[in-house]
Design an enzyme around this catalytic site. Structure first.
Site, PDB file in Angstrom:
ATOM      1  N   CYS A   1       0.852  -1.197   0.000  1.00 11.24           N
ATOM      2  CA  CYS A   1       0.000   0.000   0.000  1.00 11.24           C
ATOM      3  C   CYS A   1       0.884   1.243   0.000  1.00 11.24           C
ATOM      4  O   CYS A   1       2.066   1.180   0.350  1.00 11.24           O
ATOM      5  CB  CYS A   1      -0.874  -0.052   1.263  1.00 11.24           C
ATOM      6  SG  CYS A   1      -1.835   1.429   1.589  1.00 11.24           S
TER       7      CYS A   1
ATOM      8  N   THR B   1       0.863   3.440   2.116  1.00 11.91           N
ATOM      9  CA  THR B   1       1.343   3.586   3.491  1.00 11.91           C
ATOM     10  C   THR B   1       2.698   2.909   3.663  1.00 11.91           C
ATOM     11  O   THR B   1       3.599   3.444   4.318  1.00 11.91           O
ATOM     12  CB  THR B   1       0.321   2.956   4.464  1.00 11.91           C
ATOM     13  OG1 THR B   1      -0.927   3.612   4.291  1.00 11.91           O
ATOM     14  CG2 THR B   1       0.775   3.063   5.904  1.00 11.91           C
TER      15      THR B   1
ATOM     16  N   HIS C   1       5.383   5.092   2.384  1.00 11.57           N
ATOM     17  CA  HIS C   1       5.759   6.142   3.350  1.00 11.57           C
ATOM     18  C   HIS C   1       6.728   5.575   4.398  1.00 11.57           C
ATOM     19  O   HIS C   1       7.680   6.253   4.801  1.00 11.57           O
ATOM     20  CB  HIS C   1       4.517   6.692   4.075  1.00 11.57           C
ATOM     21  CG  HIS C   1       3.625   7.527   3.214  1.00 11.57           C
ATOM     22  ND1 HIS C   1       3.981   8.783   2.774  1.00 11.57           N
ATOM     23  CD2 HIS C   1       2.390   7.287   2.710  1.00 11.57           C
ATOM     24  CE1 HIS C   1       2.991   9.286   2.039  1.00 11.57           C
ATOM     25  NE2 HIS C   1       2.020   8.397   1.975  1.00 11.57           N
TER      26      HIS C   1
ATOM     27  N   CYS D   1     -12.876   4.434  15.710  1.00 13.19           N
ATOM     28  CA  CYS D   1     -12.553   4.182  17.129  1.00 13.19           C
ATOM     29  C   CYS D   1     -11.456   5.129  17.614  1.00 13.19           C
ATOM     30  O   CYS D   1     -10.463   5.369  16.928  1.00 13.19           O
ATOM     31  CB  CYS D   1     -12.080   2.729  17.283  1.00 13.19           C
ATOM     32  SG  CYS D   1     -11.332   2.370  18.899  1.00 13.19           S
TER      33      CYS D   1
ATOM     34  N   ILE E   1      -7.271   2.224  -5.508  1.00 15.92           N
ATOM     35  CA  ILE E   1      -8.578   2.382  -4.857  1.00 15.92           C
ATOM     36  C   ILE E   1      -9.566   3.092  -5.783  1.00 15.92           C
ATOM     37  O   ILE E   1     -10.746   2.755  -5.826  1.00 15.92           O
ATOM     38  CB  ILE E   1      -8.440   3.101  -3.492  1.00 15.92           C
ATOM     39  CG1 ILE E   1      -7.487   2.293  -2.592  1.00 15.92           C
ATOM     40  CG2 ILE E   1      -9.804   3.228  -2.812  1.00 15.92           C
ATOM     41  CD1 ILE E   1      -7.263   2.884  -1.216  1.00 15.92           C
TER      42      ILE E   1
ATOM     43  N   ASP F   1      -7.794  10.684 -14.587  1.00 15.70           N
ATOM     44  CA  ASP F   1      -6.423  10.575 -14.087  1.00 15.70           C
ATOM     45  C   ASP F   1      -5.489  11.120 -15.161  1.00 15.70           C
ATOM     46  O   ASP F   1      -5.824  11.159 -16.341  1.00 15.70           O
ATOM     47  CB  ASP F   1      -6.073   9.104 -13.769  1.00 15.70           C
ATOM     48  CG  ASP F   1      -4.890   8.984 -12.793  1.00 15.70           C
ATOM     49  OD1 ASP F   1      -5.107   8.557 -11.648  1.00 15.70           O
ATOM     50  OD2 ASP F   1      -3.751   9.358 -13.187  1.00 15.70           O
TER      51      ASP F   1
END
Lengths: 334, 334, 334, 334
Positions: free
Chosen positions: A26, A28, A31, A98, A165, A185
């Site tokens: 991903c 993430t 990063h 949460c 995504i 895009d």
């Protein structure tokens, strides 16, 4: 990030030990690889990275086994947000928000490994969905959450940003009965994947006036639903301008800098609804996704462009950085 | 703006001629008085100003009379947005966002006059509500629309900006069962009106940290619903920061300049819903408002601070400019 | 019922005169033909029968023309419920439940004629949809209303009763992204039409245990949504038993006698929602239907089994009585 | 039913041991006392009876303690439905309809005892609400669930049947901003409690025509929401007839025999929505209830008419059988 031998994780009474078969890489993870300011602030290494995966149940804790719904050998995937179950959000149907969320692969050990331990409540049986697809149900679920928060049947949908995504969102919109899906895009390769996922119209902001085209294609009304997946201020501006009066903009792309919003012109006088998308609804999104996949209404495979063994994670990261990849899969177990 | 004798307006077959008794003065009228860039661009004088009013039916067109629901002598008010009835929005329950809306007092003759003609479909019988209150059901309806777009029973509500509509919003939130209503404004006079309308807590950003207090008062969660009535970028920032995870920000205050929004931090990771409020839902908002007023659940009178005869409209405008007024009423007919 | 020459109807200022091209024959028309107790109680002849139609605008009243959206020559259909616009239901988004509804072909002159006059607000442009299909948008809209009142994307849907509206409902459920559509009827011919409309599974209560099969096909859960189109007490019992815990039963089939309902077992302990379907939402249902038809997501043609010229209406009624017809169309104009 | 000494229950790792202070006696307990056909079929004695209670945390299992939200000494109540967490309903926000629900006091040991063990996830801190009121949050939650499933602010509400839950429903409707609450029962004592809870109008079917009065009181429209708490076929008939076109009937009263429903006349042509109420939404209902109670918007104390020590349970049962009691409380611990 390095590959190293670590002890097999310990399976608590309410936990399930899963032998990982496939894992998704991903943004993430990129990063973290780059160790940028977000990663260095948020994470406390050593942590096993990776939060998208599917595999086979190798062992169950006593309470998890007593539940009677999971067994050794079951092929499963899992929600990677581990939640407290007690805060206001957990108690009122918003566990994806949460207050004490722990994300696997970020806040605790993740899935780029042979084994991972997950709370039984987070585990989802695949019931025939292949583990390769099970491994990308986390980002696919982001797309399902983004698209289905709004009325889709008969609607016109504009997807801004065709990363994995965004491309998934195109497929979800089609599965849910959208009448017109427009994908935008700058990257021709990504637009091609969006086309394979069912986009009726492809726009490239380099050559197309996205807002003008969105109005032309909708009889001058503008689109019912914009899925903002780019995270760029220019994408936000297009989203607000392309949406119809009374339309909806669902935002998933996470920008790194602020956007100037003309609230009177863009939101108030247009009567728009904006919605910020985090994670997947627990577990309504998972149920809808599993239904679409099992019925064959949604086929995410055109987005899965690259596969690497775990050892070649550097290559996996590299193809993502080059921007030409759809979803990149790590092949881990058998 | 001048006061002059004009011919009595002509009542078409579907129209109703109304003898005006009370009219409300709105910020919009102030823009017209000042003849600012908005007013000079939008309006084509001569136009009779004024869009908030109530009065007595003096005559009906043939079709309006045939409807059998309105009669000469009925005390009425009216929705000031005249809509086309045929566009996508009119056809799908969003007539308040009609693509061809004409606003009385702006796009066609309004209510600061002895008589006004309205389409019968826009007219609402007061059924016992006094015309002075009927005259402010337009802005009160803005407040009803803002507050009731969201779940209010048992909720915590923060109203940012206590002009007349903000103060009305406080009263609506109480009538609809909010558990805690916090009102914020720089002006002590306005906060005092908010208190009279039922605010549990008053905050002044000059001395209070609105965001910190909103969290303290909600057990650290943040508020469920923010009604942004100030139209200031600072109000927007407070709204996003004060809302709880999964909360809602309904925006009515119309800013004159752009706001910098950190979408990732402020909207996406918080799972917020933002909603731009235009006008009143036609006619669900009117029905809810009439029910609240007739049952005595909502009493807007503390907001009505000044009354002037039509001839003193210059004084009416002046008290609004001074910022110390709540709602200012013009007394026109008997 | 007889065919006779009558004067061309008069077009009022807000009306549209339409030259009828196609009209649909409905069960209601059969009740009138038979002059049963319902018909003889409700109707005051002479009345021109027929409420499903499409045609060409021949003339417009002055106000209808001024609206600027309809022109002579436009091909159109129309909502046959003429509503008051002022009652609680009309004012709050439920005009399909207007307290003063007049139905064309029942309470006032209808469409089995060369010309019909309709209020402009009831008229819908076909925008490329053929008049033959335009003529059945009334019952198709019943199906759209029934199916879309509930979450359909990814859902399992059971349609009980495969008359024309049941068969339409099958197609609507597929267009809106249902994952599994089960159709049930005693008549093999009707089941065959349901199959053509996209039903995944066909059940015949003569040989299949509908409730047991519905549970088997849904992993033991029961179905998410039941569309009860049969109007038989046996259909009701199946509907309640086949629906999952927390499911939904939308009822359109109108029974002529009462049903025994075990509310504790069938509704309360199951947490069911039941919804009674009348007409079409005005005009959200029409908008959704037009989108589905224009995008090619919904093709009702398999249901259109018979066509007759107006003169042969007796034959049209006869094929409906024999129970082997889908939708029967009268060809009237050019 | 007998009072006897039993071992203190064992507290598992995810459990909480609670010292009971107050418990509510419910109609269900009466069925068990009478050992009627329902009780003898459903229950496998010996079982400790009682499912409504509040008390003090005496001990926590290791995982329950690790959650960090509950501590020894906390005053708490608990949801008495223990659910599986894995079925379709648990996974999609309908855990109150869990396919594997176990009810305390029926399927496993309950609360008419000095100690009870509950899963930590079912436990709710009282945060200042007295244990006497905490002990009746189960039936109060039934009322909250019944009333808030529907739009209440500004609505007219008819409560049919003024047992304890009906009386609670009156108070909830007032707290949530209903404009008119009508309560109906044959028993003057119960009507008196309904009046104390805020009913605007009391009707006794022995002398009042409930349906006619409901229409008179709503300007001929009928009521927006009926809460059917009686469980009698006559109550159902009144509910359908008293509801307005497009209204809602939420059913909680559980009848022991079938009701004849004229679906065409009563449900379909009226466009009604019916909803079967089971338990409390987990845990949205609890959150709303706690907000109402803590803000002082809802005071259930007028319904609490009798208090007995645990030893006098026979007397408690007796006053319920006599039909003159509101809610009966057992005083157990200190």
């Amino acid at each position: 990030m390095t590959l190293r031998d670590v002890p097999q994780p310990v399976c608590g009474p309410s936990d399930v030990l899963i032998e990982v078969r496939h894992a998704g890489v991903c943004g993430t993870d990129l990063h973290i690889w780059e160790w940028d300011s977000w990663a260095s602030t948020r994470m406390r290494p050593p942590v096993i990275v990776g939060h998208e995966f599917a595999g086979r149940i190798a062992a169950l804790g006593a309470e998890a086994r007593a539940g009677g719904l999971l067994e050794e050998g079951d092929l499963v995937t899992a929600e990677g947000h581990i939640v407290c179950g007690h805060c206001l959000q957990c108690r009122t149907g918003n566990a994806h928000l949460c207050q004490r969320t722990q994300v696997i692969g970020v806040d605790r050990d993740g899935a780029f490994a042979e084994y991972i331990v997950m709370p039984a409540s987070n585990v989802m049986k695949l019931d025939g969905i292949p583990t390769e697809i099970g491994a990308i149900m986390d980002p696919l679920g982001n797309a399902v959450h983004t698209v289905l928060e709004g009325e889709v049947a008969g609607s016109t949908v504009l997807v801004i940003g065709c990363g994995p995504i965004g491309c998934f969102a195109v497929g979800v919109a089609r599965a849910a009965g959208a009448s017109l899906v427009i994908a935008s895009d700058y990257n021709a390769r990504r637009l091609d994947i969006a086309r394979c996922m069912g986009a009726h119209v492809l726009l490239n902001p380099a050559s197309d006036d996205v807002v003008a085209r969105a109005h032309e294609l909708t009889n001058g009304n503008g689109v019912d639903l914009v899925c903002e997946m780019s995270g760029h201020p220019a994408g936000h501006a297009q989203a607000f301008a392309a949406a119809r009066l009374g339309g909806r903009v669902n935002l998933l792309g996470t920008p790194s800098r602020p956007t100037e919003v003309h609230f009177a012109r863009d939101v108030i006088f247009k009567g728009l609804t904006l919605y910020g998308v985090t994670g997947r609804k627990m577990y309504g999104t998972w149920d809808q996704m599993r239904r679409f996949l099992r019925a064959g209404q949604l086929d995410p495979r055109p987005v899965l462009t690259h596969r690497f063994p775990l050892e070649q994670i550097a290559d996996a990261i590299q193809v993502i950085k080059e921007g030409e990849a759809g979803k990149v899969i790590l092949e881990i177990g058998a």
